[in-house]
Design a protein around this motif. Sequence first.
Motif, PDB file in Angstrom:
ATOM      1  N   LEU A 124       1.084  -1.053  -0.101  1.00 57.04           N
ATOM      2  CA  LEU A 124      -0.030   0.019  -0.004  1.00 57.04           C
ATOM      3  C   LEU A 124       0.807   1.262   0.079  1.00 57.04           C
ATOM      4  O   LEU A 124       0.217   2.143   0.030  1.00 57.04           O
ATOM      5  CB  LEU A 124      -0.970  -0.056   1.129  1.00 57.04           C
ATOM      6  N   LYS A 125       2.370   1.096   0.126  1.00 59.50           N
ATOM      7  CA  LYS A 125       2.987   2.331   0.039  1.00 59.50           C
ATOM      8  C   LYS A 125       2.934   3.000  -1.276  1.00 59.50           C
ATOM      9  O   LYS A 125       2.785   2.317  -2.356  1.00 59.50           O
ATOM     10  CB  LYS A 125       4.468   1.760   0.666  1.00 59.50           C
ATOM     11  N   MET A 126       3.193   4.288  -1.388  1.00 60.14           N
ATOM     12  CA  MET A 126       3.083   5.115  -2.360  1.00 60.14           C
ATOM     13  C   MET A 126       4.025   4.656  -3.464  1.00 60.14           C
ATOM     14  O   MET A 126       3.606   4.192  -4.996  1.00 60.14           O
ATOM     15  CB  MET A 126       3.360   6.634  -2.071  1.00 60.14           C
ATOM     16  N   GLN A 151      -8.413   5.186   5.961  1.00 59.36           N
ATOM     17  CA  GLN A 151      -7.775   5.546   4.839  1.00 59.36           C
ATOM     18  C   GLN A 151      -7.788   7.135   4.639  1.00 59.36           C
ATOM     19  O   GLN A 151      -6.742   7.677   4.175  1.00 59.36           O
ATOM     20  CB  GLN A 151      -8.946   4.936   3.697  1.00 59.36           C
ATOM     21  N   ILE A 152      -8.620   7.936   5.286  1.00 51.86           N
ATOM     22  CA  ILE A 152      -8.623   9.467   5.093  1.00 51.86           C
ATOM     23  C   ILE A 152      -7.580   9.817   5.775  1.00 51.86           C
ATOM     24  O   ILE A 152      -6.798  10.746   5.521  1.00 51.86           O
ATOM     25  CB  ILE A 152      -9.894  10.023   5.275  1.00 51.86           C
ATOM     26  N   LYS A 153      -7.314   9.321   7.168  1.00 52.47           N
ATOM     27  CA  LYS A 153      -6.166   9.449   8.004  1.00 52.47           C
ATOM     28  C   LYS A 153      -4.930   9.267   7.205  1.00 52.47           C
ATOM     29  O   LYS A 153      -4.115   9.897   7.216  1.00 52.47           O
ATOM     30  CB  LYS A 153      -6.213   8.743   9.431  1.00 52.47           C
ATOM     31  N   HIS A 154      -4.956   8.381   6.536  1.00 55.06           N
ATOM     32  CA  HIS A 154      -3.603   7.696   5.696  1.00 55.06           C
ATOM     33  C   HIS A 154      -3.459   8.873   4.620  1.00 55.06           C
ATOM     34  O   HIS A 154      -2.208   9.459   4.381  1.00 55.06           O
ATOM     35  CB  HIS A 154      -3.876   6.535   5.108  1.00 55.06           C
ATOM     36  N   SER A 155      -4.550   9.416   3.816  1.00 57.97           N
ATOM     37  CA  SER A 155      -4.468  10.260   2.666  1.00 57.97           C
ATOM     38  C   SER A 155      -3.799  11.684   3.153  1.00 57.97           C
ATOM     39  O   SER A 155      -2.908  12.108   2.658  1.00 57.97           O
ATOM     40  CB  SER A 155      -5.749  10.337   1.963  1.00 57.97           C
ATOM     41  N   VAL A 156      -4.315  11.960   4.371  1.00 63.57           N
ATOM     42  CA  VAL A 156      -4.077  13.137   4.874  1.00 63.57           C
ATOM     43  C   VAL A 156      -2.807  13.172   5.472  1.00 63.57           C
ATOM     44  O   VAL A 156      -1.815  14.214   4.870  1.00 63.57           O
ATOM     45  CB  VAL A 156      -4.931  13.766   6.183  1.00 63.57           C
ATOM     46  N   GLY A 157      -2.469  12.278   6.414  1.00 59.84           N
ATOM     47  CA  GLY A 157      -1.135  12.283   6.952  1.00 59.84           C
ATOM     48  C   GLY A 157      -0.009  11.858   6.174  1.00 59.84           C
ATOM     49  O   GLY A 157       1.071  12.405   6.359  1.00 59.84           O
ATOM     50  N   ASP A 158      -0.520  11.033   5.373  1.00 58.75           N
ATOM     51  CA  ASP A 158       0.964  10.592   4.444  1.00 58.75           C
ATOM     52  C   ASP A 158       1.133  11.196   3.191  1.00 58.75           C
ATOM     53  O   ASP A 158       2.042  11.273   2.765  1.00 58.75           O
ATOM     54  CB  ASP A 158       0.885   8.980   4.576  1.00 58.75           C
ATOM     55  N   ASN A 159       0.138  11.374   2.398  1.00 60.15           N
ATOM     56  CA  ASN A 159       0.038  11.627   0.913  1.00 60.15           C
ATOM     57  C   ASN A 159      -0.074  13.273   1.043  1.00 60.15           C
ATOM     58  O   ASN A 159       0.825  13.938   0.552  1.00 60.15           O
ATOM     59  CB  ASN A 159      -1.113  11.242   0.245  1.00 60.15           C
ATOM     60  N   LEU A 160      -1.108  13.947   1.702  1.00 55.55           N
ATOM     61  CA  LEU A 160      -1.441  15.237   1.473  1.00 55.55           C
ATOM     62  C   LEU A 160      -0.515  16.186   2.071  1.00 55.55           C
ATOM     63  O   LEU A 160       0.409  17.061   1.681  1.00 55.55           O
ATOM     64  CB  LEU A 160      -2.743  15.616   1.972  1.00 55.55           C
ATOM     65  N   ALA A 196       7.091   9.852   7.571  1.00 54.72           N
ATOM     66  CA  ALA A 196       7.236   8.387   6.807  1.00 54.72           C
ATOM     67  C   ALA A 196       7.794   7.639   8.203  1.00 54.72           C
ATOM     68  O   ALA A 196       7.285   6.546   7.970  1.00 54.72           O
ATOM     69  CB  ALA A 196       8.315   8.516   5.774  1.00 54.72           C
ATOM     70  N   ASP A 197       8.626   8.028   8.845  1.00 59.79           N
ATOM     71  CA  ASP A 197       9.008   7.264  10.114  1.00 59.79           C
ATOM     72  C   ASP A 197       7.799   7.236  11.367  1.00 59.79           C
ATOM     73  O   ASP A 197       8.152   6.626  12.517  1.00 59.79           O
ATOM     74  CB  ASP A 197      10.088   7.713  10.718  1.00 59.79           C
ATOM     75  N   ALA A 198       6.874   7.835  11.211  1.00 61.78           N
ATOM     76  CA  ALA A 198       5.673   7.915  12.180  1.00 61.78           C
ATOM     77  C   ALA A 198       6.001   8.438  13.504  1.00 61.78           C
ATOM     78  O   ALA A 198       5.446   8.188  14.699  1.00 61.78           O
ATOM     79  CB  ALA A 198       4.970   6.425  12.388  1.00 61.78           C
ATOM     80  N   LYS A 199       7.057   9.443  13.300  1.00 61.72           N
ATOM     81  CA  LYS A 199       7.521  10.084  14.521  1.00 61.72           C
ATOM     82  C   LYS A 199       6.381  11.400  14.895  1.00 61.72           C
ATOM     83  O   LYS A 199       6.191  11.941  15.789  1.00 61.72           O
ATOM     84  CB  LYS A 199       8.965  10.642  14.407  1.00 61.72           C
ATOM     85  N   ILE A 200       6.060  11.979  13.629  1.00 61.47           N
ATOM     86  CA  ILE A 200       5.181  12.840  13.721  1.00 61.47           C
ATOM     87  C   ILE A 200       3.886  12.588  12.693  1.00 61.47           C
ATOM     88  O   ILE A 200       3.964  11.729  11.811  1.00 61.47           O
ATOM     89  CB  ILE A 200       5.788  14.126  13.222  1.00 61.47           C
ATOM     90  N   GLY A 217       0.901  14.826  10.275  1.00 51.69           N
ATOM     91  CA  GLY A 217       0.910  16.121   9.955  1.00 51.69           C
ATOM     92  C   GLY A 217      -0.609  16.167   9.210  1.00 51.69           C
ATOM     93  O   GLY A 217      -1.031  15.171   8.538  1.00 51.69           O
ATOM     94  N   CYS A 218      -1.556  17.237   9.625  1.00 48.12           N
ATOM     95  CA  CYS A 218      -2.650  17.441   9.139  1.00 48.12           C
ATOM     96  C   CYS A 218      -2.775  18.631   8.127  1.00 48.12           C
ATOM     97  O   CYS A 218      -1.932  19.475   8.172  1.00 48.12           O
ATOM     98  CB  CYS A 218      -3.920  17.302  10.285  1.00 48.12           C
ATOM     99  N   PHE A 219      -4.015  18.884   7.622  1.00 46.40           N
ATOM    100  CA  PHE A 219      -3.735  20.074   6.742  1.00 46.40           C
ATOM    101  C   PHE A 219      -5.276  20.973   7.081  1.00 46.40           C
ATOM    102  O   PHE A 219      -6.329  20.602   7.098  1.00 46.40           O
ATOM    103  CB  PHE A 219      -4.388  19.437   5.300  1.00 46.40           C
ATOM    104  N   CYS A 220      -5.000  22.162   7.501  1.00 49.34           N
ATOM    105  CA  CYS A 220      -5.800  23.216   7.965  1.00 49.34           C
ATOM    106  C   CYS A 220      -5.916  24.285   7.147  1.00 49.34           C
ATOM    107  O   CYS A 220      -5.337  25.365   7.260  1.00 49.34           O
ATOM    108  CB  CYS A 220      -5.427  23.620   9.389  1.00 49.34           C
ATOM    109  N   LEU A 221      -7.142  24.158   6.501  1.00 43.40           N
ATOM    110  CA  LEU A 221      -7.576  25.470   5.702  1.00 43.40           C
ATOM    111  C   LEU A 221      -9.257  25.969   6.280  1.00 43.40           C
ATOM    112  O   LEU A 221      -9.077  26.949   6.511  1.00 43.40           O
ATOM    113  CB  LEU A 221      -7.630  24.884   4.124  1.00 43.40           C
TER     114      LEU A 221
END
Lengths: 690, 690
Positions: A89-91, A116-125, A146-150, A152-156
């Motif tokens: 499932l990795k990009m 899946q949305i959590k993944h899309s936001v945190g890992d892709n977006l 990528a190392d799951a240390k942090i 990140g989300c997207f705040c618009l």
Amino acid sequence: MRVFVRKMSQIIPDLPEGPLDFYRKKASFDWKKLKVFLDTEEIVKYQNDVHKELQKLSIFKPNIHEGTFDDFRHKSTMQYLHYGDIDLLKMENQFEDLKRPYAALRTMFQLTPSSQIKHSVGDNLFTGVIRTMGTERHQHYADDSADAKIFGCFCLTEIGHGTNTKGMRTTATYDKKKKCFVFHSPDFAAAKCWAGGLGQVATHAVVFAQLVIDGTQYGLHTFLIPIRNPEDMVPFSGVTVGDMGEKIGLNGLDNGFLMFDNYEVSRECLLNKIADVTEEGEYVTPFRDPKKRHGASLGPLSGGRVNIAGVCEAFGSKALTIALRYAGVRKQFGPGDEEVPILEYQTHQHRLIPYLAATYVLKNFNTFFVEKFFQMQLDSIFGNNKNIGPDLGIEIHAISSGSKPLAGWLMMAAIQQCRETCGGHGYLKASGIGDIRNDCDANLTYEGENHVLIQQTSNWLLKFWPQILKREKIATPLESANFLSNGLDILNSKFSCRAEEELRRPENIMSMVQWLVVYLLKETHAKLENFPKDETSQFWAKNNIQVYYAKDLAVAFIEHYFLKKMLETINQSPDGNIKHVLERIFSLYGLWSLQKHTTVFYKGGYASGPNITDFIQNQVLKLCSELKDDAISLVDVIAPPDFILNSVLGHSNGEVYKNLQSAIFRSPHAMSRPSWWQDIVNWKYKKSKL
Amino acid sequence: MRVFVRKMSQIIPDLPEGPLDFYRKKASFDWKKLKVFLDTEEIVKYQNDVHKELQKLSIFKPNIHEGTFDDFRHKSTMQYLHYGDIDLLKMENQFEDLKRPYAALRTMFQLTPSSQIKHSVGDNLFTGVIRTMGTERHQHYADDSADAKIFGCFCLTEIGHGTNTKGMRTTATYDKKKKCFVFHSPDFAAAKCWAGGLGQVATHAVVFAQLVIDGTQYGLHTFLIPIRNPEDMVPFSGVTVGDMGEKIGLNGLDNGFLMFDNYEVSRECLLNKIADVTEEGEYVTPFRDPKKRHGASLGPLSGGRVNIAGVCEAFGSKALTIALRYAGVRKQFGPGDEEVPILEYQTHQHRLIPYLAATYVLKNFNTFFVEKFFQMQLDSIFGNNKNIGPDLGIEIHAISSGSKPLAGWLMMAAIQQCRETCGGHGYLKASGIGDIRNDCDANLTYEGENHVLIQQTSNWLLKFWPQILKREKIATPLESANFLSNGLDILNSKFSCRAEEELRRPENIMSMVQWLVVYLLKETHAKLENFPKDETSQFWAKNNIQVYYAKDLAVAFIEHYFLKKMLETINQSPDGNIKHVLERIFSLYGLWSLQKHTTVFYKGGYASGPNITDFIQNQVLKLCSELKDDAISLVDVIAPPDFILNSVLGHSNGEVYKNLQSAIFRSPHAMSRPSWWQDIVNWKYKKSKL
């Protein structure tokens, strides 16, 4: 041929025997062959491998009874963390074959949409934004993510502003002395909100804020700032962050809100690829036009829209699998003593089969479109798109702004029909349809409210009108608008079918849709021209041409493109049976869609008299009836495996009543007396003693 | 006049000042006066008193965060038990004014739908069945039920059979030796299911079973049998009973299943008003035709359908109140720097205001129809209906079989639009719209699946065709079909509006709907005549005329009746302003409904060319625009009080952002770190240590 069939049986397991054999044996085509044709052998194998990986992990075992809100949230988060570890499932693995991203997206949205949305936001977006908006100094965030240390989300979006992104009120004021930005939310209406992952798990946030230097506003800019301590998940002082609470669906996802109280972050937090602030507080940007800079900063969002049409299809396919398998097994009434499956009823066919056709057409479009989008992205990253220019991106934006809404509307309506056609049992949570509806519902709103977003499509089309009038050649990279080159000839065409059976022919359907698009384009353009040219009038003009005109234009245009892509696929059919069933699907979707516009044909003088209505209606009913024996095999092609479908009504074994019994008997409160049983014994008597 | 106004202010409290004043001040009419006109002063006072009683009891305080499934179930059961003690809600009190039942139903469905259904089943349906089907020997059950010593439910549907009631497979075999009935379920598909209250609280059940004596089947009969011990709620041996588990909505209601394993109950359990079995096992009935006996035994169900149209309106009114108040406060975009309320947008108006008009029209119809139904019931009990004969009952059945589906479809579509037009915030559970949708959804299915039920309406209408051809006078007790007397003249009429503004006149709208009904009746009848007359052909014929014909006929007929009743109300308007706004509502609902049938006008030669389409479209948009300044006051008239509405977006104070902040901040997981926070810290690192 025999070799080919054996190979397919190896990669696609047989479905269990049972009551659905009645229809499966009647199918006019080989469902495994159709599946391999539509998905490709590579993708079928890829999906099988993904399914195997998922089934190994107990965290992905579906559970109808999820416990409390918090249990579900926890489970969903753990699912997200676990499937970050599934290599397939990795990009980078998905990009080995650009048909994989859509296949992976479908599977994961059907299994665990919230994670899946959590993944899309945190890992892709999140990493996508760093790549497109940030510079070298931000790269370490992508590595840590990528190392799951942090996370990140997207705040618009803000509480008071969603679609009108320019109206955001969070400020980032540069402090020259401290060389930092000071983030502030003037009030709760300016709180960032709805960001996925922000509620509980995000440690960092991409934040869009109005940049202020020395009292001057420079418009919306993008920042990457820490909000919670990754060591203990406690928010930093100056940050108020939390979860938005229970939603209609997608409750595994922690949508959050975020407010700042003069929160200071160092100057480097500005994602500075398209604009920067120097240490001394000087504003630097290569964009002269603030509108273009604003547009560039929102660029990473278009991928979401491309994907959402796929998400909608994934939900719709699930619901239709459930409803059609149920319809093939459920019997009620009949001409004599024998009852017949409800799929035999005209009404039932008409309620479901056009949506099945729509789902096929949509899936075919998505397969093409998602691949195209990722190809464009890769080309952009590797610099292979120098000769294409911005037109491809603009066309993808125009199409996705219409395909996302249309897919959402179609599939929500399909899901609702599925709920209703499953009758009372469809109202059980164990049917699965309620969750599908509740989860799918969000697609109509996020990444651009459908009615607002679709204006982008008609705006793009309106620009072609002068070219049409001049009979100029129109050629767009994806060829969606090429037929407009003949716009004036198309406009002069008339309904010419003399016999009902002619109507279903692809060339006739395409002619009708093309006339519809050009006519609506002409009428919409004329409406717009009626308004004065000043800014205020034009603002209201754009709003006052939507109903019956601009929106219908955009819808018809997307329907045309869906049909065009479907036709291209049909022309590559591996055998006559497959070609035949796909043609019926094409014709049913085409005529059923055209039917919604019939009034326009009369109004615009394209047709008169009863024929056009009678022909369309009769053909829609005939095609439904012709497809009913194929309907079960058609859903077998698009159905997820049973562990993902997770529905008592839709299991591939068709044993509806056995599955219902098992599900009902094992539900937690099924047969135990409620713990509060004493409250209901002799209530009146007890009450009189109070 | 001043006195009148003061009086109204006393019985209807003012709404709080706030952002909604902008629109409230623009309203063209006095909302309190309209409320009193539509509901009557007596009903407004009655509702106020009911509200006061409800507010005294803390069990009715709404709670957005309901805890677990079991908590909610428990609370809902306690609500049911408590409001059985509110005198004003008792049947005898409701019957003092026959407008009260609808008012009470509306309030209780808006506040606690699950407990209201428990009440309807346990207190009204159960005792109603005893009254209509039982004899003296069963009376004590009704008394025990009223004293809350027992709870009775109604078991007709089986897992494998719903709509086709004759197909039920539970048997009641008479044992002559033991003088008892032996109840048996051959398999799980024959388990009784979905009965409200059966899951956890019922001690007794009305059970429909196939009567068998000496191996001979006598068809479906009605029995009243004990299933659980009222002292400890433990099921009797031979009875398997339980809860069906979680549903899409209405989870406060314990829908159950019930199976028998040769369960013996004494002979007196047969509800023996229309058929009996003697001690010796002889079957006795005054009905010679088993079909008529079957029909009589299902009689008590028609009340449910009459009420459901009211239930749908109650849900729709709630959702529209939320969405329109939100639309009046939420601002986004604008011609200059100033943003405008989204209610100003054409698209937004067109998405919501026609549904507001539909809700008014539906509410007006329900007010009339529910009262009429209860009057008929009372007349029947007191023997006052000797001169009316069965025609009234048949007409009520025909109308309710169409009004229930149409109300359900309209209001579900309205609720979905409300969800979408509230954007992301509408997706919050705290908006209330998700629960409204999930609860309302069941109305499309129970008490007759909509698409099957509505066939009763068209079947009734088809019988008039020979009379129409003979130009016979048609006069039905409720006058719903009287206009068919002029059927042939109506059929010859043509679209005759020369100017757009003429179209909205009531007489023109009525002419158009009448043509539509008669034309569809003619066409449907002709379709049916094409089929051979044998039983099998006629079975399929009835099914194959539904789409585009019989169903559309029934819908158009009900639309006509809705409009007719609305017109009668408008003609009694107390002042010009009220008359004016109600006329706009009438015209908007009428034209918006006609628009869906425009194709039929062209096809049937009633109209040609662009005028009819343009006129309808322009008028619909104009009426939406004319009504937008009235929309907030119009929802104020139909809105429940805030403690019942219970929505952060729809509160009458219009303080959307303050309410949102308060709701989000106080949600249980808003700002506390999740208990499982350690799972998400440094996931990769931890996993590598496993």
